[in-house]
Design a protein around this motif. Sequence first.
Motif, PDB file in Angstrom:
ATOM      1  N   ALA A  86       0.822  -1.202   0.000  1.00 23.19           N
ATOM      2  CA  ALA A  86       0.000   0.000   0.000  1.00 23.19           C
ATOM      3  C   ALA A  86       0.862   1.261   0.000  1.00 23.19           C
ATOM      4  O   ALA A  86       0.534   2.253  -0.668  1.00 23.19           O
ATOM      5  CB  ALA A  86      -0.930  -0.008   1.212  1.00 23.19           C
ATOM      6  N   MET A  87       1.969   1.224   0.728  1.00 23.99           N
ATOM      7  CA  MET A  87       2.842   2.401   0.789  1.00 23.99           C
ATOM      8  C   MET A  87       3.539   2.673  -0.538  1.00 23.99           C
ATOM      9  O   MET A  87       4.066   3.765  -0.741  1.00 23.99           O
ATOM     10  CB  MET A  87       3.886   2.218   1.902  1.00 23.99           C
ATOM     11  CG  MET A  87       3.322   2.370   3.302  1.00 23.99           C
ATOM     12  SD  MET A  87       4.589   2.438   4.589  1.00 23.99           S
ATOM     13  CE  MET A  87       5.227   0.760   4.554  1.00 23.99           C
ATOM     14  N   GLU A  88       3.550   1.690  -1.425  1.00 20.80           N
ATOM     15  CA  GLU A  88       4.211   1.857  -2.716  1.00 20.80           C
ATOM     16  C   GLU A  88       3.226   2.168  -3.844  1.00 20.80           C
ATOM     17  O   GLU A  88       3.613   2.177  -5.018  1.00 20.80           O
ATOM     18  CB  GLU A  88       5.001   0.591  -3.053  1.00 20.80           C
ATOM     19  CG  GLU A  88       6.245   0.389  -2.213  1.00 20.80           C
ATOM     20  CD  GLU A  88       7.310   1.439  -2.490  1.00 20.80           C
ATOM     21  OE1 GLU A  88       7.801   1.523  -3.629  1.00 20.80           O
ATOM     22  OE2 GLU A  88       7.633   2.201  -1.558  1.00 20.80           O
ATOM     23  N   MET A  89       1.985   2.444  -3.515  1.00 18.07           N
ATOM     24  CA  MET A  89       1.000   2.766  -4.534  1.00 18.07           C
ATOM     25  C   MET A  89       1.291   4.120  -5.187  1.00 18.07           C
ATOM     26  O   MET A  89       1.924   4.990  -4.579  1.00 18.07           O
ATOM     27  CB  MET A  89      -0.394   2.780  -3.905  1.00 18.07           C
ATOM     28  CG  MET A  89      -0.967   1.401  -3.585  1.00 18.07           C
ATOM     29  SD  MET A  89      -1.377   0.421  -5.057  1.00 18.07           S
ATOM     30  CE  MET A  89       0.008  -0.700  -5.114  1.00 18.07           C
ATOM     31  N   PRO A  90       0.823   4.328  -6.422  1.00 19.02           N
ATOM     32  CA  PRO A  90       1.084   5.594  -7.125  1.00 19.02           C
ATOM     33  C   PRO A  90       0.629   6.825  -6.353  1.00 19.02           C
ATOM     34  O   PRO A  90       1.260   7.880  -6.440  1.00 19.02           O
ATOM     35  CB  PRO A  90       0.293   5.430  -8.429  1.00 19.02           C
ATOM     36  CG  PRO A  90       0.212   3.970  -8.642  1.00 19.02           C
ATOM     37  CD  PRO A  90       0.110   3.361  -7.279  1.00 19.02           C
ATOM     38  N   VAL A  91      -0.440   6.694  -5.560  1.00 24.54           N
ATOM     39  CA  VAL A  91      -0.938   7.838  -4.805  1.00 24.54           C
ATOM     40  C   VAL A  91       0.094   8.318  -3.794  1.00 24.54           C
ATOM     41  O   VAL A  91       0.051   9.448  -3.323  1.00 24.54           O
ATOM     42  CB  VAL A  91      -2.261   7.470  -4.107  1.00 24.54           C
ATOM     43  CG1 VAL A  91      -2.037   6.492  -2.963  1.00 24.54           C
ATOM     44  CG2 VAL A  91      -2.987   8.709  -3.604  1.00 24.54           C
ATOM     45  N   MET A  92       1.060   7.447  -3.465  1.00 28.25           N
ATOM     46  CA  MET A  92       2.132   7.806  -2.548  1.00 28.25           C
ATOM     47  C   MET A  92       3.388   8.276  -3.289  1.00 28.25           C
ATOM     48  O   MET A  92       4.403   8.564  -2.650  1.00 28.25           O
ATOM     49  CB  MET A  92       2.503   6.597  -1.672  1.00 28.25           C
ATOM     50  CG  MET A  92       1.349   6.040  -0.868  1.00 28.25           C
ATOM     51  SD  MET A  92       0.815   7.207   0.385  1.00 28.25           S
ATOM     52  CE  MET A  92      -0.315   6.168   1.325  1.00 28.25           C
TER      53      MET A  92
END
Length: 728
Positions: A86-92
Amino acid sequence: MNKMMRCLRETMIAGLLAISVLGGCGGSDQPSGEIAGSGKALDELRDRDQRRTETARQLSPKANVDKRILFGDLHVHTTYSIDGMAMEMPVMAQQGFHPPPDACDFARYCADLDFFSFNDHAENLTEEHWRVTKETVRQCNASVLDPDNPDLVAFAGWEWTQVGTTPESHWGHKNVIFPGTAEDELPSRPITARPRGSTVGNLDTTRNMVKLRFIDPLNWRRYSDLGWLLDRIDKIPDCPPGLDGPDIEGYCNEVAETPADLFRKLNRWGFDNLVIPHGNTWGIYTPPGASWDKQLNSRQHKANQGLLEVMSGHGNSEEYRSWRHVNFDAKGEPQCPAPTADFTPCCWQAGEIMRQRCDGLSDEECNQRVSDARDKAVRAGPYPHAVFPDATVEDWGACGQCLDCFKPSLSLRPASSAQYAMAISNFEERDDEGRPLRFKWGFIASTDDHTARPGTGYKQYERRKMTFATGLRSEFYARMAMPKADDPQQPETVDIGSGIPDFRSGSFSYPGGIVAVHSDSRRREDIWAALKRREAYGTSGPRMLLWFDLINDEQTLPMGSEATLRTAPRFRVRAGGDFVQKPGCPAPGQSPLSSSRMDYLCAGECYHPDDQRHPIERIEVVRITPQRVPGEPVEQLIEDPWKVLQCPPSAHGCIVEFEDETFSRDSIYYVRALQSPTPAINGDPLRVQSDGSTSPCYGDYRTDFSDDCLAPVHERAWSSPIFINHRQ
């Protein structure tokens, strides 16, 4: 206006077209990847070991230096862990997937480690991902040039991740690691702490991130892959009740809800193992009032739990403080403590925030709401900030934080610290020598990295890649994600199971620690033996050298040892600072990895030592005299520091000796070796100003992504304790 409307309409049409094209693209598993590099050359390995041995001989020419110091990381996640993914998602604004093979290449060519372990969250590991993890361990170990003198050793394991909403139901997190690598030397499935459908620590908040594909359609596939994995995890059935380990057929979700259950199930497998508690002071999820007391018994604590992680990327869990986030009355009801000169509970600060919002209210109504805010905050467990979801980080200020701790964990829980654990005794159970039962841990440190990057603390750079300091990439996403207050003048009741994050956490994110062992050789068997006998130590990241020995009457015992004495114990400490780091990475020819892979993994910087070491400034000695009668106040038993021994300037390091002339009861001693100050990421977490205000460093768009938020600190190494029993 017409031009603006036309532009908006065209943007909406483009977005709808993208969704129509991508809408048929369901998610799938991420590629398992491949190890790209091979073992390092033997002459490079000899040079690495020789540099460490030379420092040992320069410090004490007559000392035995047959054992070599090796550095590793025993707390490594890949993006097989859902929170890592989750921390590597594009939104981050992050890179993307980091499967297990990335860890082997990073450990070898970026961090230059000697060993590491995999510790993905057990409840997140599918059958396929557990198989890939085991295969990667075998491949990483097989890639060395000399099996009898490996440049890198990989261990298999997982993290048992338990979170309770109350101090009584919370047991914390533990890493489980195994020495073997063959299929018949490892369990068929990891053991989790969470039954399917658990309302604590569920994946609903992560699942909400999948919906962002409709707002960020150009990255549709990456969000869908996260959704695919969440669905795959949800489909893993619970194992049949009443059975353990090899008695269960097939792959299923095997649940151990307490440490006692975990130890029983591990025992049924029959494999040697280490169970390493970590993160016990982390207020990001630990209920206020949690303590070590309920785990100090023969059911919840076993001999294989012989090491404790005192430092990670989530901060330092060593130090004890006498203040509390919550008090309990005679009926067990939580009460909000008043602030002291050095600590303000967040429940108290909730009342102060309410007081600032009393415009238009009568004094009576204002005071009632202030009291209500404090009561709701103290009942909110780890999430007092959710009482006012619209309050800013600046509104909360430094409440709940240890302001005089080294790289503290967020909202540190003092009674879950390493020092508290070493000071308490269980008088209802006895050890083999008839003494009260006590914890006797060796101290280590590791990173808890979640992007397959073991040993990230070798340099203080790339804050958002090498720490947990992640967050939304723009204000646009923040406006959608930030919780809203129904009525800013009414404190809200908090659902403790909601897991609403404290947005100050980015200021308490560090590159993490490192574990060192005094090993007879580089072979996995010898590294494992050193860990088992507690001849290990931890650092806050740098590769510091540390020896701590008992030297009484011709008897020399290393850190982690236990002895029984009548006379005053005498000790010797030898310490060498880490090498000063040169910029960049070694010459490209020294790595078989492509420049693009090196840049992807290492972000332009590797462990690249010069010949000069950082000076050791001083040695701090901590003495703890465990309780010898029930109810003996813990704060009187922890002497930190008991002694401070200054080190003369030296290019090689420091050597000091000391004696406890007042020795009269069972005592525990350990040392900290402190380097001269160097810049560190979030070295001053909240940057508290003279007027009490804070200037935090955010993990999201509010702080420039290129800002590493550096502040000077004394990086340090913690020895494992030496346990001295007093003979009458």
